[in-house]
Design a protein around this motif. Structure first.
Motif, PDB file in Angstrom:
ATOM      1  N   GLN A   3       0.835  -1.189   0.000  1.00 22.57           N
ATOM      2  CA  GLN A   3       0.000   0.000   0.000  1.00 22.57           C
ATOM      3  C   GLN A   3       0.876   1.248   0.000  1.00 22.57           C
ATOM      4  N   ASP A 173      -2.740  -0.189   7.333  1.00 25.11           N
ATOM      5  CA  ASP A 173      -2.998  -1.545   7.810  1.00 25.11           C
ATOM      6  C   ASP A 173      -2.774  -1.710   9.312  1.00 25.11           C
ATOM      7  N   LYS A 174      -2.535  -0.614  10.037  1.00 27.12           N
ATOM      8  CA  LYS A 174      -2.256  -0.683  11.472  1.00 27.12           C
ATOM      9  C   LYS A 174      -3.226   0.199  12.255  1.00 27.12           C
ATOM     10  N   LYS A 177      -2.817   4.288  13.228  1.00 29.74           N
ATOM     11  CA  LYS A 177      -2.234   4.235  11.887  1.00 29.74           C
ATOM     12  C   LYS A 177      -1.195   5.302  11.582  1.00 29.74           C
TER      13      LYS A 177
END
Length: 189
Positions: A3, A173-174, A177
């Motif tokens: 990404q 993805d965290k 973020k």
């Protein structure tokens, strides 16, 4: 496929203010269904959104911001209002706003100009300092703007000192973020 990551400069909020905004968000979630609520560690006031950036451009922006803000002093801020961006009936952003403070606008201008000098193409919308609390209205009915009374929800201003500019990197993805990758402290008064 990896990404694409984004970068932005922001004013960091103190931990105790993030905790108070989290408490406020927890109360509001029951009244206002938004699709995504921002993690409390990700609360900030954006000064310049860079988007994707190469290392050379980022390093240049960091150097210029350091030069621009080396003599800048910290300043007092108050979170004293709530609002929405986008359509009033189906808003895309629910936010907490800060009282107008000249020093915040000066620091934002320094950061913005440094980023432009480093070659970034930045948004030209007027600066509206805010902390995003939630995104995308997901209620079955339109947002109840006529019943929305920010004074009842935010019953006292949240005061804090703006004392640090941070370069954040986004990791979609965290959670949380946003990762702080550089910091520029403002001088204590």
């Amino acid at each position: 496929m990896e990404q694409q990551t984004h970068f932005f400069f922001a004013l960091r909020l103190p931990l105790e203010v993030k905790e108070e905004l989290k408490d406020l968000s927890d109360q509001v979630k029951k009244m206002f269904p938004f699709s995504r609520w921002v993690h409390e560690q990700d609360y900030h006031i954006t000064l310049a959104f860079l988007g994707n950036a190469d290392k050379v451009q980022l390093e240049r922006a960091k150097e210029l911001i350091h030069q621009q803000t080396i003599d800048s002093e910290s300043f007092s801020l108050k979170i004293d209002n709530l609002g929405v961006f986008g359509r009033k009936d189906f808003p895309r952003i629910f936010w907490a706003g800060v009282q107008t403070e000249e020093r915040l606008h000066i620091v934002r201008k320094q950061v913005f100009l440094a980023c432009k000098q480093a070659g970034f193409q930045l948004e030209s919308r007027p600066f509206h300092p805010h902390i995003t609390l939630a995104r995308k209205w997901s209620g079955d009915n339109p947002f109840p703007i006529s019943q929305f009374d920010d004074e009842k929800i935010l019953n006292h201003p949240l005061s804090f000192t703006g004392s640090e500019i941070v370069l954040y990197q986004t990791h979609l993805d965290k959670t949380p973020k946003y990762e702080a990758i550089a910091s520029f402290p403002l001088n204590s008064r």
